[in-house]
Design an enzyme around this catalytic site. Sequence first.
Site, mmCIF file in Angstrom:
data_model
loop_
_atom_site.group_PDB
_atom_site.id
_atom_site.type_symbol
_atom_site.label_atom_id
_atom_site.label_comp_id
_atom_site.label_asym_id
_atom_site.label_seq_id
_atom_site.Cartn_x
_atom_site.Cartn_y
_atom_site.Cartn_z
ATOM 1 N N ASP A 184 -86.410 95.952 70.384
ATOM 2 C CA ASP A 184 -85.184 95.925 71.173
ATOM 3 C C ASP A 184 -84.171 95.047 70.434
ATOM 4 O OD1 ASP A 184 -83.753 96.499 73.574
ATOM 5 O OD2 ASP A 184 -84.325 94.567 74.397
ATOM 6 N N LYS A 224 -85.026 100.807 69.568
ATOM 7 C CA LYS A 224 -83.700 100.903 70.211
ATOM 8 C C LYS A 224 -82.692 100.190 69.313
ATOM 9 C CE LYS A 224 -84.775 99.431 74.597
ATOM 10 N NZ LYS A 224 -84.558 99.121 76.032
ATOM 11 N N PHE A 269 -83.506 101.478 79.512
ATOM 12 C CA PHE A 269 -84.743 100.735 79.778
ATOM 13 C C PHE A 269 -85.837 101.763 80.056
ATOM 14 C CE2 PHE A 269 -87.885 98.146 81.826
ATOM 15 C CZ PHE A 269 -87.846 97.004 81.040
ATOM 16 N N ASP A 301 -93.697 98.237 80.656
ATOM 17 C CA ASP A 301 -93.640 97.966 82.089
ATOM 18 C C ASP A 301 -92.233 97.668 82.577
ATOM 19 O OD1 ASP A 301 -93.475 95.375 80.776
ATOM 20 O OD2 ASP A 301 -93.672 94.537 82.791
#
Length: 187
Positions: A111, A139, A160, A167
């Site tokens: 991320d 990402k 997301f 999770d």
Amino acid sequence: MKKIASFEDYKSRIKRVLITKEEIDAAILEAGKEIDKLYDGRPILLVSVLKGAFVFMADLCRAVSVPCEIGFMCAKSYYEGTTSTGVVNITMDLDHDIKDYHVVIVEDIIDTGRTLSDIVKLLKSRNPLSLHVVTLLDKPDRRLVDFKADLSLFTIPDHFVIGYGLDCGEHYRNLPYIAEYDAAIAE
Ligand code: IMP
Ligand code: MG
């Protein structure tokens, strides 16, 4: 984020499937072949950073044919503002001394890039024979620290995502696919 109120609420937060189980399976088979080619019979140590990568690790280790050991670690990175201090707090360390190993870090998603860049710095300081990074998802739009995996299976937009180990509030790790999480419903 509101607590999950019911099974209906739980299901409604799974907005849409981004990557199917079949697509994941096919990409992992290819990744296994690439790893086999890269190491050419040399033994490797697959290292996964808990918890998100545990499902990917389980499938990837069965897609490689080279001799393979597995290890797990838990880490938290520390920052001054948005800048990494390069200090990683290991809450559970590897039980391997990696200096005699070709290490492959197995990550679920990159991320901002902070966690992995800190972990790579740390593991490199332990002088492994070599170090490569494989990530299931990337990402790139969210990157704050310059970091590139050696092998990335899927590049995704800035959503997301949940499932296949990933999770939201510890839920959805057991979904067999990658889905977009509906944050609006959960507000
Ligand atoms: P970063 O690259 O240091 O920002 O952190 C990556 C970590 O944040 C991953 O290993 C995940 O545990 C978590 N993460 C980042 N994006 C997502 C997402 O879309 N869904 C679930 N977890 C995520
Ligand atoms: Mg993770």
